[in-house]
Design a protein around this motif. Structure first.
Motif, PDB file in Angstrom:
ATOM      1  N   SER A 250       0.832  -1.204   0.000  1.00 27.92           N
ATOM      2  CA  SER A 250       0.000   0.000   0.000  1.00 27.92           C
ATOM      3  C   SER A 250       0.864   1.249   0.000  1.00 27.92           C
ATOM      4  O   SER A 250       2.072   1.193   0.277  1.00 27.92           O
ATOM      5  CB  SER A 250      -0.921   0.009   1.225  1.00 27.92           C
ATOM      6  N   ASN A 251       0.237   2.374  -0.302  1.00 27.01           N
ATOM      7  CA  ASN A 251       0.889   3.675  -0.244  1.00 27.01           C
ATOM      8  C   ASN A 251       0.876   4.161   1.207  1.00 27.01           C
ATOM      9  O   ASN A 251      -0.184   4.420   1.769  1.00 27.01           O
ATOM     10  CB  ASN A 251       0.135   4.657  -1.144  1.00 27.01           C
ATOM     11  N   PRO A 252       2.049   4.297   1.855  1.00 26.28           N
ATOM     12  CA  PRO A 252       2.082   4.669   3.276  1.00 26.28           C
ATOM     13  C   PRO A 252       2.092   6.174   3.528  1.00 26.28           C
ATOM     14  O   PRO A 252       2.371   6.614   4.643  1.00 26.28           O
ATOM     15  CB  PRO A 252       3.400   4.034   3.742  1.00 26.28           C
ATOM     16  N   PHE A 253       1.810   6.955   2.496  1.00 26.06           N
ATOM     17  CA  PHE A 253       1.905   8.407   2.613  1.00 26.06           C
ATOM     18  C   PHE A 253       0.549   9.078   2.367  1.00 26.06           C
ATOM     19  O   PHE A 253      -0.344   8.489   1.776  1.00 26.06           O
ATOM     20  CB  PHE A 253       2.940   8.947   1.624  1.00 26.06           C
ATOM     21  N   THR A 254       0.437  10.342   2.805  1.00 21.74           N
ATOM     22  CA  THR A 254      -0.794  11.097   2.622  1.00 21.74           C
ATOM     23  C   THR A 254      -0.862  11.767   1.262  1.00 21.74           C
ATOM     24  O   THR A 254      -1.789  12.518   0.982  1.00 21.74           O
ATOM     25  CB  THR A 254      -0.936  12.175   3.714  1.00 21.74           C
ATOM     26  N   SER A 255       0.110  11.509   0.418  1.00 15.72           N
ATOM     27  CA  SER A 255       0.098  12.009  -0.962  1.00 15.72           C
ATOM     28  C   SER A 255      -0.402  10.884  -1.856  1.00 15.72           C
ATOM     29  O   SER A 255       0.270   9.882  -2.036  1.00 15.72           O
ATOM     30  CB  SER A 255       1.500  12.448  -1.394  1.00 15.72           C
ATOM     31  N   CYS A 256      -1.614  11.054  -2.378  1.00 17.74           N
ATOM     32  CA  CYS A 256      -2.210   9.978  -3.166  1.00 17.74           C
ATOM     33  C   CYS A 256      -1.462   9.794  -4.484  1.00 17.74           C
ATOM     34  O   CYS A 256      -0.869  10.724  -5.021  1.00 17.74           O
ATOM     35  CB  CYS A 256      -3.689  10.262  -3.432  1.00 17.74           C
ATOM     36  N   LEU A 257      -1.478   8.580  -4.999  1.00 13.14           N
ATOM     37  CA  LEU A 257      -0.846   8.247  -6.261  1.00 13.14           C
ATOM     38  C   LEU A 257      -1.914   8.165  -7.335  1.00 13.14           C
ATOM     39  O   LEU A 257      -2.888   7.435  -7.204  1.00 13.14           O
ATOM     40  CB  LEU A 257      -0.107   6.909  -6.159  1.00 13.14           C
ATOM     41  N   LEU A 258      -1.744   8.939  -8.407  1.00 10.69           N
ATOM     42  CA  LEU A 258      -2.706   8.940  -9.493  1.00 10.69           C
ATOM     43  C   LEU A 258      -2.359   7.836 -10.470  1.00 10.69           C
ATOM     44  O   LEU A 258      -1.297   7.822 -11.083  1.00 10.69           O
ATOM     45  CB  LEU A 258      -2.704  10.294 -10.212  1.00 10.69           C
ATOM     46  N   TYR A 259      -3.263   6.889 -10.611  1.00  8.75           N
ATOM     47  CA  TYR A 259      -3.053   5.765 -11.535  1.00  8.75           C
ATOM     48  C   TYR A 259      -4.070   5.904 -12.655  1.00  8.75           C
ATOM     49  O   TYR A 259      -5.265   5.796 -12.449  1.00  8.75           O
ATOM     50  CB  TYR A 259      -3.241   4.444 -10.808  1.00  8.75           C
ATOM     51  N   THR A 260      -3.580   6.189 -13.876  1.00  8.25           N
ATOM     52  CA  THR A 260      -4.499   6.435 -14.983  1.00  8.25           C
ATOM     53  C   THR A 260      -4.414   5.407 -16.095  1.00  8.25           C
ATOM     54  O   THR A 260      -5.378   5.165 -16.794  1.00  8.25           O
ATOM     55  CB  THR A 260      -4.219   7.818 -15.601  1.00  8.25           C
ATOM     56  N   SER A 261      -3.249   4.783 -16.282  1.00  7.64           N
ATOM     57  CA  SER A 261      -3.129   3.822 -17.347  1.00  7.64           C
ATOM     58  C   SER A 261      -2.030   2.825 -17.008  1.00  7.64           C
ATOM     59  O   SER A 261      -1.061   3.170 -16.332  1.00  7.64           O
ATOM     60  CB  SER A 261      -2.795   4.516 -18.671  1.00  7.64           C
ATOM     61  N   PRO A 262      -2.180   1.587 -17.446  1.00  6.79           N
ATOM     62  CA  PRO A 262      -1.158   0.585 -17.136  1.00  6.79           C
ATOM     63  C   PRO A 262       0.147   0.838 -17.888  1.00  6.79           C
ATOM     64  O   PRO A 262       0.153   1.386 -18.980  1.00  6.79           O
ATOM     65  CB  PRO A 262      -1.807  -0.729 -17.594  1.00  6.79           C
ATOM     66  N   SER A 263       1.248   0.481 -17.256  1.00  4.03           N
ATOM     67  CA  SER A 263       2.540   0.591 -17.911  1.00  4.03           C
ATOM     68  C   SER A 263       3.147  -0.809 -18.012  1.00  4.03           C
ATOM     69  O   SER A 263       2.732  -1.726 -17.311  1.00  4.03           O
ATOM     70  CB  SER A 263       3.478   1.511 -17.116  1.00  4.03           C
ATOM     71  N   PRO A 264       4.155  -0.999 -18.871  1.00  3.78           N
ATOM     72  CA  PRO A 264       4.767  -2.328 -19.004  1.00  3.78           C
ATOM     73  C   PRO A 264       5.365  -2.860 -17.717  1.00  3.78           C
ATOM     74  O   PRO A 264       5.565  -4.052 -17.574  1.00  3.78           O
ATOM     75  CB  PRO A 264       5.850  -2.089 -20.065  1.00  3.78           C
ATOM     76  N   ARG A 265       5.659  -1.965 -16.760  1.00  6.42           N
ATOM     77  CA  ARG A 265       6.296  -2.406 -15.522  1.00  6.42           C
ATOM     78  C   ARG A 265       5.285  -2.785 -14.438  1.00  6.42           C
ATOM     79  O   ARG A 265       5.648  -3.272 -13.389  1.00  6.42           O
ATOM     80  CB  ARG A 265       7.213  -1.297 -14.986  1.00  6.42           C
ATOM     81  N   ASP A 266       3.998  -2.494 -14.671  1.00  4.29           N
ATOM     82  CA  ASP A 266       2.982  -2.765 -13.651  1.00  4.29           C
ATOM     83  C   ASP A 266       2.506  -4.202 -13.698  1.00  4.29           C
ATOM     84  O   ASP A 266       2.462  -4.815 -14.726  1.00  4.29           O
ATOM     85  CB  ASP A 266       1.788  -1.811 -13.833  1.00  4.29           C
TER      86      ASP A 266
END
Length: 266
Positions: A250-266
């Motif tokens: 999980s993201n342990p920070f209060t700064s949300c991560l914007l996920y908009t499209s899959p990448s080859p590394r995901d």
């Protein structure tokens, strides 16, 4: 050849104190002592009382409802509060010094965000915070257990315990709550009972958990900002019995991560 240079000017941070004389809007100039909305060079001070004699508690505490709010440094006095709405964010170029409460909101589609380079509080509590003294309360929206189904969530703050969030979660007929870890060695999820939640103690930064509420609502995570890198061990059990290579993080920070499209590394 010798060069002489004089008349250096060092521009420090300007102080701006919140007075809330107009409204609760952070982005309204009249609410600030300088009549200017803070920038990343502003030392922002948020008191809980005005300057009258005797002092009177402020009627309006600041609410950030826009994206791109900034501060150079941020100081909250005791009993002061700051709210960051679900569609808003605040970036503090320097440190946050807080004896008040920073409240971050989210919905099923949006999450408020707070980024800072340093953080300190009055240190009255370190775990099991009620959110009323000092620290961060991140109100994270969590799906209902039926539809659309369980969320995979971790704590965005340091110091929250499982016991403190169970009252906000779904419950089962066997005394289980809508929260628990994933075990990739056995490829199973566990839903904690009250006893197991108490034994599990504090939520580990970076670890993800399955989580659900009864009807889709926010869960208040109370604690402090994680101000250092978070390391979480990844385990590999693919091909070992029923194990998998998947880990729930999980993201342990209060700064949300914007996920908009899959990448080859995901």
């Amino acid at each position: 050849t010798t060069f002489y240079i004089d008349d250096f000017v060092f521009l420090g941070r300007d102080n701006s104190t919140w007075d809330g004389s107009e409204s609760t809007s952070w982005n309204t100039p009249a609410n600030w002592s300088t009549n200017t909305v803070p920038s990343n060079h502003t030392q922002v001070i948020i008191p809980s009382q005005d300057n009258s004699d005797p002092p009177v508690s402020l009627a309006n505490h600041p609410v950030i409802s826009v994206s791109g709010a900034k501060a150079g440094m941020l100081t909250l006095y005791q009993n002061a509060s700051l709210t960051i709405n679900a569609d808003a964010d605040l970036t503090v170029a320097g440190n946050i010094q807080s004896k008040g409460l920073i409240n971050i909101l989210s919905t099923n589609t949006q999450s408020g965000s707070l980024i800072a380079h340093g953080y300190s509080s009055d240190g009255t509590t370190t775990t099991g915070m009620s959110g009323a003294e000092d620290g961060i309360t991140y109100n994270k929206y969590v799906n209902a257990e039926g539809s659309p189904g369980w969320d995979m969530v971790g704590s965005p703050v340091f110091g929250e315990t499982f016991t403190e969030i169970t009252a906000s979660l779904a419950t089962g007929g066997t005394g289980q709550y809508g929260v628990g870890p994933y075990d990739n060695q056995n490829n199973t999820f566990t839903a904690y009972t009250a006893s197991e939640a108490s034994t599990a103690g504090t939520m580990s930064p970076g670890q993800g958990y399955q989580m659900s509420t009864s009807s889709g609502s926010t869960v208040a995570f109370n604690g402090y900002l994680n101000m250092s890198n978070v390391a979480y061990a990844i385990t590999e059990y693919d091909g070992v019995g029923v194990g998998t290579q998947w880990n729930l993080v999980s993201n342990p920070f209060t700064s949300c991560l914007l996920y908009t499209s899959p990448s080859p590394r995901d």
